[in-house]
Design a protein around this motif. Structure first.
Motif, short mmCIF file in Angstrom:
data_model
loop_
_atom_site.label_atom_id
_atom_site.label_comp_id
_atom_site.label_asym_id
_atom_site.label_seq_id
_atom_site.Cartn_x
_atom_site.Cartn_y
_atom_site.Cartn_z
N ARG A 246 0.65 -1.32 -0.05
CA ARG A 246 0.08 -0.07 -0.13
C ARG A 246 0.90 1.17 -0.08
O ARG A 246 0.56 2.11 -0.75
CB ARG A 246 -0.88 0.09 1.11
N ILE A 247 1.79 1.41 0.74
CA ILE A 247 2.76 2.37 0.95
C ILE A 247 3.37 2.70 -0.49
O ILE A 247 3.44 3.74 -1.03
CB ILE A 247 3.77 2.51 2.08
N PHE A 248 4.10 1.69 -1.15
CA PHE A 248 4.78 1.76 -2.06
C PHE A 248 3.80 2.14 -3.40
O PHE A 248 4.40 2.74 -4.39
CB PHE A 248 5.65 0.53 -2.70
N ALA A 249 2.72 1.67 -3.53
CA ALA A 249 1.77 1.79 -4.58
C ALA A 249 1.07 3.28 -4.36
O ALA A 249 1.09 3.97 -5.63
CB ALA A 249 0.41 1.12 -4.51
N THR A 250 0.86 3.82 -3.05
CA THR A 250 0.78 5.06 -2.87
C THR A 250 1.80 6.24 -3.18
O THR A 250 1.74 7.11 -3.80
CB THR A 250 0.56 5.32 -1.58
N LEU A 251 3.14 5.78 -3.10
CA LEU A 251 4.15 6.63 -3.59
C LEU A 251 4.55 6.44 -5.33
O LEU A 251 4.95 7.56 -5.55
CB LEU A 251 5.47 5.84 -3.08
N GLY A 252 3.79 5.59 -5.83
CA GLY A 252 3.74 5.63 -7.31
C GLY A 252 4.28 4.27 -8.10
O GLY A 252 4.45 4.36 -9.05
N ALA A 253 4.38 3.36 -7.23
CA ALA A 253 5.13 2.05 -7.81
C ALA A 253 3.81 1.31 -8.78
O ALA A 253 2.54 1.11 -8.47
CB ALA A 253 5.33 0.91 -6.90
N ASP A 254 4.28 0.91 -9.69
CA ASP A 254 3.39 0.07 -10.81
C ASP A 254 3.02 -1.28 -10.11
O ASP A 254 4.05 -1.89 -9.68
CB ASP A 254 4.05 0.25 -12.19
#
Length: 438
Positions: free
Chosen positions: A38-46
């Motif tokens: 969730r954190i990395f997706a929020t930061l912009g990870a595909d």
């Protein structure tokens, strides 16, 4: 080899104190497993790159735990043998837990924020591995065979209780009014404060354990353990130890491969899968996606509760291998159901079934392996090496996760089906385990 005496029985609360810090460690692990994607997706990870971020945790585990195990086998000081590693690991974890969820709040570029997050994740998992492994070693060092099942059961209870607390923190904080949405690229307050509170509980629990537990001196240890640790345990060669490992070490490891690959897929893609099936929105900046992220924490808590309930049933299923295989099949069925469930509350059913597999994974591998290792010595080194059967499959699954996601049509619920198939293969592998007759 020196003449040894039987280890004395320990009072229930002594067994409890031996493992109590595990509660705080598991809160931290729960926050990591439920929120890292969730954190990395929020930061912009595909989504196709999301699994690569999960390479670091098991990689740190496979590097750190054998080192901690081997070094702590040789460490004797006024603070104990295992506890110094436990305390230092917890202290570093607390610092990182206060920094990691703020990766998107320091004004960095998207790539800079993700790099900061990756470094934070590396230190977090290194420190948590350093803090976790000593608890298993303390039981191996100080608890007799008659009470070992009770000691590991206490650890299992504290593990699940800590997991439930950590999993529901963001949901609870949203319920009491903290913001569950944030500007694009910034982690919501519900997650940030969950990490803050989890860090505080972690250090308090570990301080309690360090104050209450007094490890044996070298002479006391030698009295109760059938190893001339003054000589043998100073010369642990990992390659030699692996060559001498009992066959059960490798056979249980095969089962572990399929099990931990399945759960890596769950931790990586569950938020996206639930957002797809229940909320119908995978835009990470949307309120629906963040609501799904909170609900995944609740579902993981349901899984932990299912694990506790199933752990009560497990001892009544004989033989042990049948109980192990049935548990994994139930978990596989739970994963297979997820793509077909579109109600957030009905989703409890698949995760209760997944909890059955989790209960078996927590209890049975270490019981089978520690029993097989009796008389081998180097318990800390062996348990550190056995951790490789947890880490290697996660690394493999993380490396191929994006490719499997493409193969299943770029639909994250398809990864839940892949997890179900993996657990079914693990159930089949159980029957290759050869155990000593007791």
């Amino acid at each position: 080899m020196k003449t040894t005496q039987h280890k004395p029985n320990m009072a229930f609360w002594s067994l409890w104190n031996l493992s109590f810090g595990f509660f705080g460690v598991q809160i931290a692990y729960a926050l990591q497993s439920a929120n890292i994607s969730r954190i990395f997706a929020t930061l912009g990870a595909d989504p196709h790159s999301l699994s690569y971020f999960w390479v670091l945790p098991p990689l740190m585990g496979i590097l750190v735990q054998p080192i901690v195990g081997t070094l702590s086998d040789r460490t004797w000081c006024r603070f104990g043998r295992r506890i110094p590693y436990l305390f230092v690991g917890a202290l570093v974890a607390v610092i990182v837990m206060c920094l990691l969820p703020n990766a998107g709040s320091f004004g960095l570029t998207v790539s800079g924020a993700m790099l900061f997050g990756l470094i934070g994740l590396m230190f977090l998992d290194t420190s948590l591995n350093m803090a976790m492994q000593p608890f298993k070693m303390l039981v191996g060092d100080m608890v007799n065979e008659k009470q070992k099942t009770t000691a590991y059961s206490i650890q299992s209870f504290l593990c699940n209780a800590g997991s439930v607390v950590g999993f529901v923190f963001p949901f609870v904080f949203a319920a009491v009014g903290l913001s569950n949405v944030a500007p694009k690229g910034v982690v919501p307050d519900t997650v940030t404060w969950a990490f803050y509170i989890g860090a505080a509980i972690l250090i308090l629990c570990v301080i309690y354990t360090t104050m209450k537990v007094r490890e044996w001196t070298p002479d006391q240890y030698a009295t109760f353990n059938p190893v001339d640790n003054a000589e043998e345990e100073k010369h642990a060669n990992w390659i030699v130890l692996l060559k001498k490992a009992p066959s059960a070490f490798w056979q249980v490891g095969l089962v572990q491969f399929f099990c931990w690959a399945a759960f890596l897929f769950m931790w990586t893609y569950a938020t996206g899968a639930v957002a797809e099936t229940v909320w119908g929105n995978t835009d990470t900046a949307s309120a629906e996606y963040q609501d799904a992220g909170n609900w995944v924490g609740v579902l993981f808590a349901v899984q932990a509760i299912g694990s506790v309930l199933w752990a009560v049933v497990l001892p009544f299923i004989k033989p042990v291998k049948l109980a192990y295989a049935v548990s994994l099949l139930l978990g596989g069925a739970g994963f297979a159901l997820i793509p077909f469930v579109h109600d957030q509350y009905v989703m409890f059913v698949p995760f209760l079934l997944i909890g059955c597999a989790w209960a078996a994974m927590l209890a049975m591998p270490f019981a089978l392996v520690t029993n097989a290792l009796q008389g081998y010595g180097h318990m800390g080194a062996y348990l550190g090496l056995f951790n490789g059967t947890i880490c290697v499959p996660q690394i493999a699954a993380a490396l191929v996760g994006g490719h499997i996601l493409t193969a299943v049509g770029n639909v994250q619920t398809g990864m839940m089906t892949a997890a179900g198939i993996s657990l079914a293969l693990g159930a089949a592998a159980v029957f290759f385990i050869r155990t000593k007759k007791q």
